[in-house]
Scaffold this active site. Structure first.
Site, PDB file in Angstrom:
ATOM      1  NE  ARG A  16      -2.255  -1.915   3.579  1.00  0.00           N
ATOM      2  CZ  ARG A  16      -2.812  -2.019   4.612  1.00  0.00           C
ATOM      3  NH1 ARG A  16      -3.693  -2.114   5.388  1.00  0.00           N
ATOM      4  NH2 ARG A  16      -1.815  -2.810   5.170  1.00  0.00           N
ATOM      5  CE  LYS A  23       4.855  -1.524   6.400  1.00  0.00           C
ATOM      6  NZ  LYS A  23       3.301  -2.321   6.530  1.00  0.00           N
ATOM      7  N   GLY A 102       8.607  -3.615  12.188  1.00  0.00           N
ATOM      8  CA  GLY A 102       9.489  -2.570  10.961  1.00  0.00           C
ATOM      9  C   GLY A 102       8.735  -1.812  11.400  1.00  0.00           C
ATOM     10  CG  ASN A 170      -2.232  -8.034  18.595  1.00  0.00           C
ATOM     11  OD1 ASN A 170      -0.786  -8.016  18.783  1.00  0.00           O
ATOM     12  ND2 ASN A 170      -1.929  -9.123  16.899  1.00  0.00           N
ATOM     13  NE  ARG A 333      27.460  24.474  -4.565  1.00  0.00           N
ATOM     14  CZ  ARG A 333      27.622  24.808  -6.056  1.00  0.00           C
ATOM     15  NH1 ARG A 333      28.282  25.838  -6.774  1.00  0.00           N
ATOM     16  NH2 ARG A 333      28.885  23.964  -6.293  1.00  0.00           N
ATOM     17  CE  LYS A 351      33.167  23.980  -5.573  1.00  0.00           C
ATOM     18  NZ  LYS A 351      33.825  23.402  -6.470  1.00  0.00           N
ATOM     19  CE1 TYR A 387      34.384  23.369 -14.940  1.00  0.00           C
ATOM     20  CE2 TYR A 387      32.970  24.269 -16.084  1.00  0.00           C
ATOM     21  CZ  TYR A 387      33.278  22.969 -15.854  1.00  0.00           C
ATOM     22  OH  TYR A 387      32.728  22.410 -16.692  1.00  0.00           O
TER      23      TYR A 387
HETATM   24  C1  UD1 Z   1      -0.562  -7.857  12.314  1.00  0.00           C
HETATM   25  C2  UD1 Z   1      -0.904  -9.043  13.490  1.00  0.00           C
HETATM   26  C3  UD1 Z   1      -2.968  -8.008  13.738  1.00  0.00           C
HETATM   27  C4  UD1 Z   1      -2.427  -7.035  14.235  1.00  0.00           C
HETATM   28  C5  UD1 Z   1      -1.227  -5.692  13.294  1.00  0.00           C
HETATM   29  C6  UD1 Z   1      -1.431  -4.514  14.401  1.00  0.00           C
HETATM   30  C7  UD1 Z   1      -0.560 -11.498  12.600  1.00  0.00           C
HETATM   31  C8  UD1 Z   1      -1.412 -12.521  11.913  1.00  0.00           C
HETATM   32  N1  UD1 Z   1      -1.389  -9.847  12.841  1.00  0.00           N
HETATM   33  O1  UD1 Z   1      -1.422  -8.296  11.766  1.00  0.00           O
HETATM   34  O2  UD1 Z   1      -3.486  -9.126  14.771  1.00  0.00           O
HETATM   35  O3  UD1 Z   1      -3.583  -6.797  15.013  1.00  0.00           O
HETATM   36  O4  UD1 Z   1      -0.551  -6.875  13.012  1.00  0.00           O
HETATM   37  O5  UD1 Z   1       0.203  -4.348  12.925  1.00  0.00           O
HETATM   38  O6  UD1 Z   1       0.115 -11.229  12.992  1.00  0.00           O
HETATM   39  N2  UD1 Z   1       5.430  -9.191   8.117  1.00  0.00           N
HETATM   40  C9  UD1 Z   1       7.148 -10.413   7.681  1.00  0.00           C
HETATM   41  N3  UD1 Z   1       6.505 -11.210   7.172  1.00  0.00           N
HETATM   42  C10 UD1 Z   1       5.799 -12.094   6.462  1.00  0.00           C
HETATM   43  C11 UD1 Z   1       4.943 -11.214   7.438  1.00  0.00           C
HETATM   44  C12 UD1 Z   1       4.486 -10.209   8.217  1.00  0.00           C
HETATM   45  O7  UD1 Z   1       8.262 -10.201   8.208  1.00  0.00           O
HETATM   46  O8  UD1 Z   1       5.582 -12.983   6.143  1.00  0.00           O
HETATM   47  C13 UD1 Z   1       6.022  -8.540   9.352  1.00  0.00           C
HETATM   48  C14 UD1 Z   1       5.828  -7.153   8.031  1.00  0.00           C
HETATM   49  O9  UD1 Z   1       6.687  -6.535   7.685  1.00  0.00           O
HETATM   50  C15 UD1 Z   1       5.423  -6.174   9.660  1.00  0.00           C
HETATM   51  C16 UD1 Z   1       4.297  -7.356  10.442  1.00  0.00           C
HETATM   52  O10 UD1 Z   1       5.144  -8.549   9.948  1.00  0.00           O
HETATM   53  O11 UD1 Z   1       6.363  -5.371  10.081  1.00  0.00           O
HETATM   54  C17 UD1 Z   1       3.457  -7.658  10.393  1.00  0.00           C
HETATM   55  O12 UD1 Z   1       2.686  -7.204   8.792  1.00  0.00           O
HETATM   56  P1  UD1 Z   1       1.537  -7.328   8.749  1.00  0.00           P
HETATM   57  O13 UD1 Z   1       1.065  -8.264   7.128  1.00  0.00           O
HETATM   58  O14 UD1 Z   1       1.967  -6.187   7.860  1.00  0.00           O
HETATM   59  O15 UD1 Z   1       0.620  -7.494   9.660  1.00  0.00           O
HETATM   60  P2  UD1 Z   1      -0.899  -7.462   9.354  1.00  0.00           P
HETATM   61  O16 UD1 Z   1      -1.830  -7.734   8.598  1.00  0.00           O
HETATM   62  O17 UD1 Z   1      -1.140  -6.000  10.309  1.00  0.00           O
HETATM   63 CA    CA Z   2       0.687  -4.175   9.430  1.00  0.00          CA
END
Ligand code: UD1
Ligand code: CA
Length: 460
Positions: A16, A23, A102, A170, A333, A351, A387
Protein backbone atom coordinates in the site's frame (compact mmCIF):
# COMPACT_ATOMS: atom_id res chain seq x y z
CA UNK A 1 19.13 -6.37 30.43
CA UNK A 2 20.19 -9.98 30.86
CA UNK A 3 18.97 -12.79 28.64
CA UNK A 4 16.81 -10.52 26.56
CA UNK A 5 16.65 -10.28 22.84
CA UNK A 6 14.44 -8.62 20.28
CA UNK A 7 13.11 -9.73 16.91
CA UNK A 8 11.95 -7.04 14.50
CA UNK A 9 9.72 -8.24 11.65
CA UNK A 10 10.51 -6.39 8.46
CA UNK A 11 10.13 -8.86 5.62
CA UNK A 12 6.71 -7.78 4.36
CA UNK A 13 6.24 -6.01 1.07
CA UNK A 14 4.12 -3.04 2.14
CA UNK A 15 2.12 -2.92 -1.11
CA UNK A 16 0.00 0.00 0.00
CA UNK A 17 3.02 2.34 0.11
CA UNK A 18 3.13 2.06 -3.71
CA UNK A 19 6.89 2.38 -3.68
CA UNK A 20 9.99 0.94 -5.32
CA UNK A 21 11.62 0.99 -1.92
CA UNK A 22 11.17 -1.35 1.05
CA UNK A 23 8.44 0.01 3.36
CA UNK A 24 10.66 -0.07 6.44
CA UNK A 25 13.24 2.16 4.75
CA UNK A 26 10.81 5.02 4.29
CA UNK A 27 11.84 7.84 6.57
CA UNK A 28 10.23 9.71 9.42
CA UNK A 29 12.09 12.88 10.47
CA UNK A 30 15.09 11.72 8.45
CA UNK A 31 15.40 8.23 9.92
CA UNK A 32 14.14 4.93 8.44
CA UNK A 33 11.12 3.34 10.14
CA UNK A 34 13.07 0.21 11.04
CA UNK A 35 15.90 2.27 12.53
CA UNK A 36 13.47 4.02 14.91
CA UNK A 37 12.25 0.62 16.08
CA UNK A 38 15.83 -0.62 16.42
CA UNK A 39 16.73 2.45 18.51
CA UNK A 40 13.77 1.91 20.83
CA UNK A 41 15.10 -1.63 21.38
CA UNK A 42 18.53 -0.18 22.18
CA UNK A 43 17.04 2.37 24.58
CA UNK A 44 15.25 -0.45 26.39
CA UNK A 45 18.70 -1.92 27.05
CA UNK A 46 18.32 -4.96 24.78
CA UNK A 47 21.59 -5.68 23.03
CA UNK A 48 20.75 -8.68 20.91
CA UNK A 49 18.50 -7.77 18.01
CA UNK A 50 17.52 -9.91 15.03
CA UNK A 51 15.91 -8.29 12.02
CA UNK A 52 13.80 -10.56 9.80
CA UNK A 53 14.22 -9.38 6.22
CA UNK A 54 12.68 -10.67 2.99
CA UNK A 55 11.20 -8.25 0.50
CA UNK A 56 14.09 -6.06 -0.75
CA UNK A 57 16.30 -7.75 1.87
CA UNK A 58 19.58 -6.49 0.39
CA UNK A 59 18.45 -2.89 0.62
CA UNK A 60 17.42 -3.21 4.26
CA UNK A 61 20.61 -5.07 5.21
CA UNK A 62 22.79 -2.44 3.54
CA UNK A 63 20.99 0.36 5.37
CA UNK A 64 21.24 -1.29 8.79
CA UNK A 65 24.83 -2.49 8.25
CA UNK A 66 26.56 -4.06 11.23
CA UNK A 67 24.03 -2.91 13.79
CA UNK A 68 21.88 -6.02 13.91
CA UNK A 69 21.83 -9.68 13.10
CA UNK A 70 19.63 -10.66 10.17
CA UNK A 71 17.39 -13.63 9.43
CA UNK A 72 16.15 -14.14 5.89
CA UNK A 73 12.53 -15.02 5.21
CA UNK A 74 12.64 -15.96 1.53
CA UNK A 75 8.87 -16.26 1.12
CA UNK A 76 6.52 -14.17 3.20
CA UNK A 77 4.29 -16.86 4.64
CA UNK A 78 3.07 -14.89 7.64
CA UNK A 79 4.24 -13.33 10.92
CA UNK A 80 4.62 -16.73 12.64
CA UNK A 81 6.71 -18.01 9.74
CA UNK A 82 8.83 -14.84 9.96
CA UNK A 83 9.63 -15.48 13.62
CA UNK A 84 10.50 -19.12 12.80
CA UNK A 85 13.26 -17.83 10.51
CA UNK A 86 14.87 -16.08 13.50
CA UNK A 87 14.47 -18.86 16.04
CA UNK A 88 17.94 -20.34 15.45
CA UNK A 89 19.41 -17.12 16.84
CA UNK A 90 17.56 -17.34 20.17
CA UNK A 91 17.13 -21.06 20.69
CA UNK A 92 19.89 -21.29 23.29
CA UNK A 93 18.42 -18.39 25.25
CA UNK A 94 16.97 -19.01 28.69
CA UNK A 95 15.25 -15.66 28.87
CA UNK A 96 12.67 -13.59 27.03
CA UNK A 97 12.23 -12.10 23.61
CA UNK A 98 10.42 -8.96 22.51
CA UNK A 99 8.81 -9.11 19.06
CA UNK A 100 8.12 -5.85 17.24
CA UNK A 101 7.01 -4.79 13.78
CA UNK A 102 9.43 -2.80 11.66
CA UNK A 103 6.74 -0.33 10.62
CA UNK A 104 5.82 1.13 14.04
CA UNK A 105 8.44 3.83 14.64
CA UNK A 106 6.69 5.69 17.48
CA UNK A 107 7.23 2.93 20.06
CA UNK A 108 9.40 4.19 22.93
CA UNK A 109 12.21 2.40 24.71
CA UNK A 110 10.50 3.07 28.06
CA UNK A 111 7.34 1.34 26.89
CA UNK A 112 9.32 -1.73 25.83
CA UNK A 113 10.96 -1.76 29.27
CA UNK A 114 7.58 -1.45 30.96
CA UNK A 115 6.26 -4.43 28.96
CA UNK A 116 9.25 -6.57 29.88
CA UNK A 117 8.88 -5.69 33.57
CA UNK A 118 5.16 -6.49 33.51
CA UNK A 119 5.84 -9.75 31.66
CA UNK A 120 8.52 -10.89 34.10
CA UNK A 121 6.67 -9.74 37.23
CA UNK A 122 3.58 -11.72 36.21
CA UNK A 123 5.68 -14.71 35.25
CA UNK A 124 3.93 -14.81 31.87
CA UNK A 125 4.67 -17.18 29.02
CA UNK A 126 3.51 -14.41 26.68
CA UNK A 127 2.42 -10.78 27.02
CA UNK A 128 0.61 -8.97 24.22
CA UNK A 129 0.64 -5.19 23.96
CA UNK A 130 -2.87 -3.97 23.22
CA UNK A 131 -4.82 -0.77 22.99
CA UNK A 132 -8.39 0.31 22.28
CA UNK A 133 -9.26 1.90 18.98
CA UNK A 134 -12.59 3.39 17.90
CA UNK A 135 -11.99 2.03 14.45
CA UNK A 136 -10.26 -1.32 14.76
CA UNK A 137 -10.66 -2.29 11.10
CA UNK A 138 -7.79 -4.43 9.84
CA UNK A 139 -6.34 -5.27 13.24
CA UNK A 140 -6.35 -8.55 15.11
CA UNK A 141 -8.85 -8.42 18.04
CA UNK A 142 -8.17 -9.52 21.62
CA UNK A 143 -10.83 -12.02 22.65
CA UNK A 144 -11.30 -12.27 26.44
CA UNK A 145 -13.51 -14.56 28.54
CA UNK A 146 -16.15 -13.36 31.04
CA UNK A 147 -13.51 -12.89 33.76
CA UNK A 148 -11.38 -10.76 31.43
CA UNK A 149 -8.69 -13.36 30.70
CA UNK A 150 -7.26 -13.38 27.19
CA UNK A 151 -8.40 -16.45 25.24
CA UNK A 152 -7.06 -15.80 21.76
CA UNK A 153 -6.37 -13.24 19.05
CA UNK A 154 -8.57 -13.31 15.98
CA UNK A 155 -7.54 -11.58 12.76
CA UNK A 156 -10.01 -9.11 11.26
CA UNK A 157 -10.39 -11.26 8.15
CA UNK A 158 -11.20 -14.35 10.21
CA UNK A 159 -13.44 -12.65 12.80
CA UNK A 160 -17.23 -13.05 13.13
CA UNK A 161 -19.52 -10.03 13.62
CA UNK A 162 -19.37 -10.24 17.40
CA UNK A 163 -15.55 -10.37 17.37
CA UNK A 164 -15.34 -7.50 14.89
CA UNK A 165 -17.18 -5.34 17.45
CA UNK A 166 -14.25 -5.73 19.90
CA UNK A 167 -12.27 -2.51 20.22
CA UNK A 168 -9.20 -3.90 21.94
CA UNK A 169 -6.63 -4.67 19.27
CA UNK A 170 -3.34 -6.53 18.99
CA UNK A 171 -0.56 -4.02 18.44
CA UNK A 172 1.66 -6.70 16.90
CA UNK A 173 4.16 -6.30 19.75
CA UNK A 174 4.73 -9.05 22.27
CA UNK A 175 7.07 -10.37 24.91
CA UNK A 176 7.53 -14.15 25.09
CA UNK A 177 9.49 -16.51 27.29
CA UNK A 178 11.80 -18.01 24.65
CA UNK A 179 11.06 -21.66 25.44
CA UNK A 180 7.30 -21.10 25.34
CA UNK A 181 7.52 -19.23 22.04
CA UNK A 182 9.59 -21.94 20.35
CA UNK A 183 7.29 -24.65 21.61
CA UNK A 184 4.13 -22.86 20.40
CA UNK A 185 5.65 -21.91 17.02
CA UNK A 186 6.22 -25.57 16.25
CA UNK A 187 2.47 -26.11 16.62
CA UNK A 188 0.94 -23.37 14.44
CA UNK A 189 -0.49 -24.07 10.99
CA UNK A 190 -1.77 -22.04 8.06
CA UNK A 191 -5.44 -23.01 8.06
CA UNK A 192 -6.90 -19.51 7.91
CA UNK A 193 -8.31 -17.12 5.31
CA UNK A 194 -4.84 -16.02 4.15
CA UNK A 195 -3.12 -19.42 4.26
CA UNK A 196 -0.45 -17.81 6.44
CA UNK A 197 1.35 -18.92 9.59
CA UNK A 198 0.05 -16.40 12.13
CA UNK A 199 2.23 -15.50 15.11
CA UNK A 200 -1.02 -14.63 16.89
CA UNK A 201 -2.03 -18.30 16.96
CA UNK A 202 0.76 -19.01 19.48
CA UNK A 203 -1.34 -17.18 22.07
CA UNK A 204 -4.26 -19.62 21.92
CA UNK A 205 -1.84 -22.58 21.88
CA UNK A 206 -0.02 -21.35 25.00
CA UNK A 207 -3.33 -20.76 26.82
CA UNK A 208 -4.66 -24.19 25.88
CA UNK A 209 -1.53 -25.69 27.45
CA UNK A 210 -2.20 -23.82 30.70
CA UNK A 211 0.48 -21.19 30.38
CA UNK A 212 -0.03 -17.66 31.70
CA UNK A 213 -0.73 -15.13 28.95
CA UNK A 214 -1.22 -11.47 29.76
CA UNK A 215 -2.26 -8.42 27.81
CA UNK A 216 -0.87 -5.01 28.71
CA UNK A 217 -3.25 -2.34 27.54
CA UNK A 218 -1.62 0.98 26.62
CA UNK A 219 -3.80 4.07 26.95
CA UNK A 220 -2.00 6.27 24.42
CA UNK A 221 -2.43 4.39 21.17
CA UNK A 222 -0.25 6.78 19.13
CA UNK A 223 2.88 4.87 20.15
CA UNK A 224 1.49 1.81 18.45
CA UNK A 225 0.56 3.46 15.17
CA UNK A 226 1.75 1.37 12.25
CA UNK A 227 2.44 2.63 8.77
CA UNK A 228 0.79 0.97 5.80
CA UNK A 229 0.40 3.92 3.41
CA UNK A 230 1.73 7.41 2.81
CA UNK A 231 -1.11 9.09 4.64
CA UNK A 232 -0.18 7.21 7.82
CA UNK A 233 3.47 8.02 7.10
CA UNK A 234 2.64 11.74 7.18
CA UNK A 235 0.57 11.36 10.37
CA UNK A 236 3.42 9.60 12.14
CA UNK A 237 5.88 12.20 10.82
CA UNK A 238 3.77 14.88 12.52
CA UNK A 239 3.74 13.12 15.88
CA UNK A 240 7.49 12.44 15.72
CA UNK A 241 8.21 16.06 14.70
CA UNK A 242 6.25 17.31 17.69
CA UNK A 243 8.29 15.03 19.97
CA UNK A 244 11.57 16.32 18.53
CA UNK A 245 10.55 19.99 18.80
CA UNK A 246 9.29 19.55 22.37
CA UNK A 247 12.60 17.99 23.37
CA UNK A 248 14.54 20.97 21.98
CA UNK A 249 12.22 23.42 23.75
CA UNK A 250 12.66 21.50 27.00
CA UNK A 251 16.43 21.83 26.50
CA UNK A 252 16.22 25.63 26.29
CA UNK A 253 15.78 26.32 22.58
CA UNK A 254 13.13 28.86 21.50
CA UNK A 255 11.07 27.67 18.54
CA UNK A 256 8.84 30.55 17.59
CA UNK A 257 6.44 28.56 15.43
CA UNK A 258 6.62 24.76 15.81
CA UNK A 259 3.98 24.46 13.08
CA UNK A 260 6.36 25.69 10.38
CA UNK A 261 9.65 24.37 11.75
CA UNK A 262 11.12 21.06 10.57
CA UNK A 263 13.95 19.55 12.60
CA UNK A 264 15.09 16.02 11.87
CA UNK A 265 16.12 13.45 14.45
CA UNK A 266 19.50 13.63 16.24
CA UNK A 267 20.17 17.33 15.60
CA UNK A 268 21.92 19.16 18.44
CA UNK A 269 20.90 22.69 19.34
CA UNK A 270 22.33 24.43 22.41
CA UNK A 271 20.65 26.72 24.92
CA UNK A 272 19.17 30.13 24.11
CA UNK A 273 19.25 29.65 20.38
CA UNK A 274 16.15 30.99 18.64
CA UNK A 275 14.66 29.27 15.61
CA UNK A 276 12.42 31.52 13.50
CA UNK A 277 9.55 30.19 11.38
CA UNK A 278 10.19 28.35 8.14
CA UNK A 279 13.49 26.70 9.12
CA UNK A 280 14.60 23.21 8.11
CA UNK A 281 17.47 21.54 9.98
CA UNK A 282 18.59 18.23 8.54
CA UNK A 283 21.14 15.43 8.72
CA UNK A 284 24.10 15.64 10.99
CA UNK A 285 23.68 19.28 12.01
CA UNK A 286 24.84 20.90 15.25
CA UNK A 287 23.91 24.45 16.29
CA UNK A 288 25.61 26.26 19.16
CA UNK A 289 24.35 28.62 21.90
CA UNK A 290 22.76 32.04 21.39
CA UNK A 291 22.32 31.61 17.65
CA UNK A 292 19.47 33.13 15.68
CA UNK A 293 18.44 30.84 12.86
CA UNK A 294 15.96 31.99 10.24
CA UNK A 295 13.44 32.87 9.15
CA UNK A 296 13.36 30.45 6.21
CA UNK A 297 16.77 28.86 6.42
CA UNK A 298 17.84 25.35 5.53
CA UNK A 299 20.90 23.84 7.20
CA UNK A 300 22.04 20.35 6.20
CA UNK A 301 24.93 18.33 7.73
CA UNK A 302 26.63 21.45 9.07
CA UNK A 303 28.16 22.73 12.26
CA UNK A 304 27.21 26.23 13.37
CA UNK A 305 29.13 27.53 16.40
CA UNK A 306 27.88 29.92 19.14
CA UNK A 307 26.29 33.29 18.48
CA UNK A 308 25.86 32.92 14.73
CA UNK A 309 23.01 34.55 12.83
CA UNK A 310 21.63 32.90 9.71
CA UNK A 311 18.86 34.63 7.80
CA UNK A 312 16.98 33.28 4.75
CA UNK A 313 19.97 31.18 3.72
CA UNK A 314 21.00 27.65 2.76
CA UNK A 315 24.05 25.96 4.33
CA UNK A 316 25.14 22.47 3.22
CA UNK A 317 27.97 20.26 4.56
CA UNK A 318 29.86 23.23 5.98
CA UNK A 319 31.33 24.69 9.15
CA UNK A 320 30.49 28.18 10.48
CA UNK A 321 32.60 29.58 13.34
CA UNK A 322 31.28 31.77 16.14
CA UNK A 323 29.97 35.35 15.91
CA UNK A 324 29.46 35.13 12.16
CA UNK A 325 26.52 36.57 10.18
CA UNK A 326 25.16 34.71 7.18
CA UNK A 327 22.55 36.12 4.79
CA UNK A 328 19.97 37.17 4.02
CA UNK A 329 19.93 35.07 0.84
CA UNK A 330 23.36 33.44 1.05
CA UNK A 331 24.17 29.96 -0.27
CA UNK A 332 26.99 28.12 1.50
CA UNK A 333 27.77 25.00 -0.50
CA UNK A 334 29.59 21.82 0.62
CA UNK A 335 33.08 21.80 2.14
CA UNK A 336 33.12 25.45 3.12
CA UNK A 337 34.71 26.62 6.34
CA UNK A 338 33.72 30.11 7.44
CA UNK A 339 35.79 31.79 10.17
CA UNK A 340 34.90 33.82 13.26
CA UNK A 341 33.20 37.19 13.07
CA UNK A 342 32.75 36.92 9.32
CA UNK A 343 30.01 38.55 7.30
CA UNK A 344 28.59 36.66 4.34
CA UNK A 345 25.88 38.96 3.02
CA UNK A 346 23.09 38.98 0.50
CA UNK A 347 23.28 36.97 -2.75
CA UNK A 348 26.69 35.54 -1.94
CA UNK A 349 27.55 31.97 -2.93
CA UNK A 350 30.47 30.21 -1.27
CA UNK A 351 31.60 26.80 -2.52
CA UNK A 352 34.39 24.57 -1.17
CA UNK A 353 36.24 27.56 0.26
CA UNK A 354 37.87 28.68 3.46
CA UNK A 355 37.04 32.21 4.63
CA UNK A 356 39.34 33.61 7.35
CA UNK A 357 38.32 35.39 10.58
CA UNK A 358 36.95 38.96 10.32
CA UNK A 359 36.60 38.78 6.55
CA UNK A 360 33.64 40.36 4.79
CA UNK A 361 31.92 39.19 1.64
CA UNK A 362 29.01 41.55 2.00
CA UNK A 363 27.10 41.32 -1.26
CA UNK A 364 26.70 39.75 -4.70
CA UNK A 365 29.78 37.54 -4.90
CA UNK A 366 30.82 34.03 -5.94
CA UNK A 367 33.73 32.46 -4.06
CA UNK A 368 34.51 28.91 -5.21
CA UNK A 369 37.58 26.70 -4.60
CA UNK A 370 39.25 29.56 -2.72
CA UNK A 371 41.31 30.19 0.38
CA UNK A 372 40.53 33.66 1.61
CA UNK A 373 42.64 34.94 4.53
CA UNK A 374 41.78 37.03 7.60
CA UNK A 375 40.51 40.64 7.53
CA UNK A 376 39.91 40.50 3.80
CA UNK A 377 37.30 42.65 2.12
CA UNK A 378 35.70 41.05 -0.90
CA UNK A 379 33.67 43.91 -2.36
CA UNK A 380 30.38 43.79 -4.18
CA UNK A 381 30.57 41.64 -7.31
CA UNK A 382 33.89 39.84 -6.56
CA UNK A 383 34.07 36.62 -8.52
CA UNK A 384 36.49 33.71 -8.47
CA UNK A 385 36.68 32.40 -12.03
CA UNK A 386 37.36 28.84 -10.95
CA UNK A 387 36.30 26.80 -13.98
CA UNK A 388 37.68 26.71 -17.51
CA UNK A 389 34.99 24.39 -18.83
CA UNK A 390 36.97 21.28 -17.93
CA UNK A 391 38.74 21.69 -14.61
CA UNK A 392 38.37 23.67 -11.41
CA UNK A 393 41.26 25.83 -10.14
CA UNK A 394 42.14 27.43 -6.86
CA UNK A 395 42.25 31.10 -5.82
CA UNK A 396 44.34 32.17 -2.81
CA UNK A 397 43.88 35.57 -1.18
CA UNK A 398 46.24 36.60 1.64
CA UNK A 399 45.33 38.32 4.93
CA UNK A 400 44.29 41.99 4.98
CA UNK A 401 43.81 42.23 1.23
CA UNK A 402 41.14 44.39 -0.36
CA UNK A 403 39.42 43.11 -3.49
CA UNK A 404 37.49 45.94 -5.15
CA UNK A 405 34.06 45.86 -6.71
CA UNK A 406 33.38 43.75 -9.78
CA UNK A 407 36.72 41.95 -9.82
CA UNK A 408 37.33 38.66 -11.66
CA UNK A 409 40.05 36.52 -10.10
CA UNK A 410 40.93 34.05 -12.88
CA UNK A 411 42.15 30.89 -11.16
CA UNK A 412 44.67 29.51 -10.58
CA UNK A 413 45.78 32.80 -9.10
CA UNK A 414 47.31 34.16 -5.88
CA UNK A 415 46.75 37.56 -4.31
CA UNK A 416 49.37 37.93 -1.58
CA UNK A 417 48.69 39.62 1.76
CA UNK A 418 48.06 43.34 2.22
CA UNK A 419 47.36 43.79 -1.52
CA UNK A 420 44.72 45.96 -3.18
CA UNK A 421 42.88 45.08 -6.38
CA UNK A 422 41.32 47.98 -8.24
CA UNK A 423 37.61 47.82 -8.96
CA UNK A 424 36.67 46.27 -12.29
CA UNK A 425 39.97 44.36 -12.68
CA UNK A 426 40.32 40.93 -14.24
CA UNK A 427 43.31 39.44 -12.41
CA UNK A 428 45.20 36.65 -14.18
CA UNK A 429 48.68 36.98 -12.60
CA UNK A 430 49.99 36.73 -9.06
CA UNK A 431 49.69 39.97 -7.09
CA UNK A 432 52.65 40.64 -4.74
CA UNK A 433 52.35 41.69 -1.07
CA UNK A 434 51.57 45.32 -0.31
CA UNK A 435 50.92 46.16 -3.97
CA UNK A 436 48.02 47.56 -5.95
CA UNK A 437 46.96 45.64 -9.05
CA UNK A 438 44.94 47.39 -11.73
CA UNK A 439 43.89 45.29 -14.69
CA UNK A 440 41.46 47.31 -16.77
CA UNK A 441 41.43 49.73 -19.69
CA UNK A 442 42.22 53.33 -18.89
CA UNK A 443 39.22 55.57 -19.27
CA UNK A 444 39.04 57.51 -22.55
CA UNK A 445 36.88 60.65 -22.71
CA UNK A 446 35.84 61.92 -26.17
CA UNK A 447 34.75 65.50 -25.82
CA UNK A 448 31.51 66.43 -27.65
CA UNK A 449 31.15 62.91 -29.04
CA UNK A 450 27.41 62.74 -28.46
CA UNK A 451 26.58 65.91 -30.29
CA UNK A 452 28.76 64.91 -33.26
CA UNK A 453 27.18 61.50 -33.44
CA UNK A 454 23.69 62.87 -33.61
CA UNK A 455 24.60 65.94 -35.75
CA UNK A 456 23.27 68.23 -33.13
CA UNK A 457 26.06 70.82 -33.55
CA UNK A 458 23.64 73.55 -34.67
CA UNK A 459 21.03 73.06 -32.09
CA UNK A 460 22.63 74.98 -29.25
C1 UD1 B 1 -0.50 -8.13 12.33
C2 UD1 B 1 -1.19 -9.06 13.35
C3 UD1 B 1 -2.46 -8.38 13.85
C4 UD1 B 1 -2.12 -7.03 14.45
C5 UD1 B 1 -1.35 -6.17 13.44
C6 UD1 B 1 -0.84 -4.91 14.09
C7 UD1 B 1 -0.71 -11.35 12.64
C8 UD1 B 1 -1.24 -12.56 11.98
N1 UD1 B 1 -1.51 -10.31 12.71
O1 UD1 B 1 -1.38 -8.01 11.24
O2 UD1 B 1 -3.08 -9.18 14.85
O3 UD1 B 1 -3.29 -6.35 14.85
O4 UD1 B 1 -0.20 -6.89 12.94
O5 UD1 B 1 -0.27 -4.05 13.16
O6 UD1 B 1 0.42 -11.34 13.10
N2 UD1 B 1 5.96 -9.67 8.17
C9 UD1 B 1 7.04 -10.44 7.86
N3 UD1 B 1 6.85 -11.60 7.17
C10 UD1 B 1 5.62 -12.04 6.81
C11 UD1 B 1 4.52 -11.24 7.12
C12 UD1 B 1 4.71 -10.07 7.82
O7 UD1 B 1 8.18 -10.10 8.18
O8 UD1 B 1 5.53 -13.10 6.18
C13 UD1 B 1 6.19 -8.42 8.92
C14 UD1 B 1 5.78 -7.19 8.14
O9 UD1 B 1 6.87 -6.66 7.42
C15 UD1 B 1 5.33 -6.25 9.25
C16 UD1 B 1 4.84 -7.19 10.34
O10 UD1 B 1 5.38 -8.46 10.06
O11 UD1 B 1 6.39 -5.48 9.78
C17 UD1 B 1 3.32 -7.27 10.40
O12 UD1 B 1 2.84 -7.79 9.18
P1 UD1 B 1 1.50 -7.29 8.51
O13 UD1 B 1 1.30 -8.03 7.26
O14 UD1 B 1 1.49 -5.82 8.44
O15 UD1 B 1 0.44 -7.83 9.58
P2 UD1 B 1 -1.01 -7.33 9.81
O16 UD1 B 1 -1.90 -7.93 8.81
O17 UD1 B 1 -1.03 -5.86 9.95
CA1 CA C 1 0.45 -4.02 9.46
Amino acid sequence: MKDLSAIILAAGEGKRMKSKKSKVLHKVCGKALVEWVYEAVQKAGIEKCILVVGHKAEEVMTYMGQKTQFALQKEQLGTGHAVMQAQHAIKDHEGHVIILNGDTPLIKGDTIKQVIEYHIKNDNAATVITTELDDATGYGRIVRDDSGNVIRIVEHRDANEQEKAIKEINSGMYCFAVKNLLDALSKINNSNSQKEYYLTDTIEILISENNRVGALKIEDSTELLGINNRIQLSEVEKVMQQRILSEHMENGVTIIDPGTTYIQADIEIKMDTIIYPGCILEGNTKIGEDCVIGPNSRIINSIVENNVEVQNSVIIDSYISENTRIGPFAYIRPESKIGKNVKIGDFVEIKKSVIGDNTKVSHLAYIGDAEVGKNVNMSCGSITVNYDGQKKYKTIIGDNSFVGCNVNLVAPVIVNKNAYIAAGSTITDEVPENSLAIARERQVVKDGWVKKKFRMENTD
